[in-house]
Scaffold this active site. Structure first.
Site, PDB file in Angstrom:
ATOM      1  N   GLY A 147       0.791  -1.225   0.000  1.00 34.28           N
ATOM      2  CA  GLY A 147       0.000   0.000   0.000  1.00 34.28           C
ATOM      3  C   GLY A 147       0.826   1.278   0.000  1.00 34.28           C
ATOM      4  CG  ASN A 148       4.892   1.475   1.581  1.00 38.61           C
ATOM      5  OD1 ASN A 148       4.656   0.379   1.085  1.00 38.61           O
ATOM      6  ND2 ASN A 148       6.114   1.910   1.775  1.00 38.61           N
TER       7      ASN A 148
ATOM      8  CE  LYS B 191      -8.577  -6.403   3.472  1.00 40.26           C
ATOM      9  NZ  LYS B 191      -7.220  -6.153   3.945  1.00 40.26           N
TER      10      LYS B 191
ATOM     11  CE  LYS C  64       0.843  -6.328  -1.964  1.00 41.58           C
ATOM     12  NZ  LYS C  64       0.917  -6.548  -0.565  1.00 41.58           N
TER      13      LYS C  64
ATOM     14  CE  LYS D  54       3.689  -7.470   3.363  1.00 40.29           C
ATOM     15  NZ  LYS D  54       2.582  -7.233   2.415  1.00 40.29           N
TER      16      LYS D  54
HETATM   17  P1  ADP Z   1       1.599  -3.996   2.629  1.00 41.71           P
HETATM   18  O1  ADP Z   1       0.741  -2.842   2.300  1.00 41.71           O
HETATM   19  O2  ADP Z   1       2.961  -3.897   2.031  1.00 41.71           O
HETATM   20  O3  ADP Z   1       0.945  -5.323   2.369  1.00 41.71           O
HETATM   21  P2  ADP Z   1       1.371  -4.572   5.477  1.00 41.71           P
HETATM   22  O4  ADP Z   1       1.150  -3.501   6.493  1.00 41.71           O
HETATM   23  O5  ADP Z   1       0.247  -5.475   5.162  1.00 41.71           O
HETATM   24  O6  ADP Z   1       1.914  -3.839   4.185  1.00 41.71           O
HETATM   25  O7  ADP Z   1       2.625  -5.474   5.921  1.00 41.71           O
HETATM   26  C1  ADP Z   1       3.870  -4.906   6.298  1.00 41.71           C
HETATM   27  C2  ADP Z   1       3.950  -4.766   7.810  1.00 41.71           C
HETATM   28  O8  ADP Z   1       4.073  -6.041   8.435  1.00 41.71           O
HETATM   29  C3  ADP Z   1       5.140  -4.018   8.337  1.00 41.71           C
HETATM   30  O9  ADP Z   1       4.957  -2.621   8.302  1.00 41.71           O
HETATM   31  C4  ADP Z   1       5.246  -4.545   9.783  1.00 41.71           C
HETATM   32  O10 ADP Z   1       4.702  -3.618  10.698  1.00 41.71           O
HETATM   33  C5  ADP Z   1       4.357  -5.793   9.795  1.00 41.71           C
HETATM   34  N1  ADP Z   1       4.972  -6.968  10.401  1.00 41.71           N
HETATM   35  C6  ADP Z   1       4.302  -7.848  11.192  1.00 41.71           C
HETATM   36  N2  ADP Z   1       5.086  -8.825  11.614  1.00 41.71           N
HETATM   37  C7  ADP Z   1       6.310  -8.593  11.085  1.00 41.71           C
HETATM   38  C8  ADP Z   1       7.575  -9.286  11.159  1.00 41.71           C
HETATM   39  N3  ADP Z   1       7.721 -10.402  11.868  1.00 41.71           N
HETATM   40  N4  ADP Z   1       8.615  -8.749  10.469  1.00 41.71           N
HETATM   41  C9  ADP Z   1       8.469  -7.619   9.741  1.00 41.71           C
HETATM   42  N5  ADP Z   1       7.303  -6.926   9.651  1.00 41.71           N
HETATM   43  C10 ADP Z   1       6.234  -7.399  10.306  1.00 41.71           C
HETATM   44 MG    MG Z   2      -0.850  -6.105   3.393  1.00 37.59          MG
END
Ligand code: ADP
Ligand code: MG
Length: 317
Positions: free
Chosen positions: A12-13, A130, A218, A280
């Site tokens: 998203g960022n 969701k 996604k 992810k």
């Molecule tokens: P995106 O929009 O890229 O899908 P998300 O917010 O869904 O972003 O996922 C990224 C976030 O996952 C990071 O900003 C972090 O805060 C979070 N996160 C949760 N657990 C972990 C972990 N073990 N290591 C790294 N990031 C983590």
């Molecule tokens: Mg996400």
């Protein structure tokens, strides 16, 4: 010699930062920064398919649907998915073409509005997980439940508006437009596809496909896309440089290279949050199991270095 084919999944960022209002100009500026990095990767010889999230854009569009209902009918969630794919695809085509030309790369850039098949039997249809769109008071939420048959849940207790609409987040089964995507790739195009996880559709008895009010993750759809184009690498770009264990504690440790077995163990131990890093790692593991090649999780600005093995979290067979 042409290098590997890479599927890049953008978080998203890459399109809207959390503290931004989300104007068209702002989003184009963010996409410009993102496109510059992707152009660098392409200029280094990689072939690229881009996919992206749409959470903030779809959320904004849902608010517009609700607020304008006395004038024009609200469009379905599936239609909003299609609209945001067009919106973000346009921004990406615009900025990526610009940076590729500057780098002397003449590849055309093209967005494919993408449908993704889901199954009616998916367990998430029974208990949707969701949250989407605006926040509501309990009264507002209950009214929407009656009037529009929304499923609503209290997601942020002890706030003014703790309720939200929830929709199913089913597993992606198939990328419907995969043949078109592959045809474009073989013609040398850079393709943007399956934005927001794709427009969820279900198979109808007459062989048609019908839009479903759901949201596909996604990163999970990104894996299906990587499979459909037979990608050599799957790289997930987010706002952290690595996946960590003991995340956000004094003992936090960046993961540089982990095997499928290690990733699965950490998943089981709950090292990665369910709604963010969890999907992810899961998607990365699925890709590595299927391709016997590596998947990478890192931040936008480390992407090229990570592809060259210098940065990021690498999940390997
Ligand atoms: P995106 O929009 O890229 O899908 P998300 O917010 O869904 O972003 O996922 C990224 C976030 O996952 C990071 O900003 C972090 O805060 C979070 N996160 C949760 N657990 C972990 C972990 N073990 N290591 C790294 N990031 C983590
Ligand atoms: Mg996400």
């Amino acid at each position: 010699m042409s290098k590997d084919l890479i599927v890049i999944a953008l978080g998203g960022n890459a399109i809207k930062q959390a503290d931004q209002w989300g104007t068209t100009e702002e989003q184009l500026r963010n996409v410009d920064v993102t496109a510059q990095q992707i152009a660098k990767i392409i200029a280094n010889g990689y072939r690229v398919v881009v996919t992206h999230g749409n959470g903030p854009q779809a959320g904004a569009l849902l608010i517009q649907q609700e607020e304008a209902e006395q004038f024009v009918p609200a469009q379905t969630l599936a239609a909003c998915g299609a609209m945001t794919q067009g919106q973000i695809g346009w921004a990406m085509q615009n900025r990526l073409s610009y940076h590729l030309k500057k780098a002397g790369v003449m590849s055309p850039v093209c967005t494919v509005v993408t449908q993704v098949q889901v199954s009616d039997d998916d367990p998430d249809f029974k208990d949707p997980s969701k949250p989407v769109g605006p926040f509501y008071t309990k009264d507002e939420a209950k009214q929407l439940e009656t009037e529009k048959k929304y499923i609503v849940k209290e997601v942020k207790p002890n706030t003014d508006k703790p309720w939200r609409r929830v929709v199913p987040s089913p597993e992606p089964i198939d990328i419907i437009e995969k043949d078109s995507i592959n045809a474009l790739l073989s013609s040398g195009a850079i393709v943007i596809a399956s934005g927001g996880g794709g427009i969820p559709v279900r198979q109808m008895p007459d062989d048609g496909l019908e839009g479903v009010d759901a949201v596909i993750d996604k990163d999970r759809a990104g894996f299906k896309l990587a499979q459909a184009v037979k990608a050599d690498k799957f790289i997930i770009l987010t706002d952290v440089e690595n996946a960590y264990i003991r995340y956000n504690t004094p003992e936090q440790k960046a993961l540089k290279e982990i095997s499928i077995a290690e990733a699965e163990k950490y998943l089981e131990d709950g090292e990665f949050l369910k709604g963010s890093m969890g999907p992810k790692i899961e998607a990365a593991v699925r890709f590595v199991k299927w391709s016997k090649k590596e998947a990478i999780i890192t931040s936008l600005h480390k992407a090229l270095d990570a592809l060259e093995g210098k940065n990021g979290t690498h999940i390997i067979p």
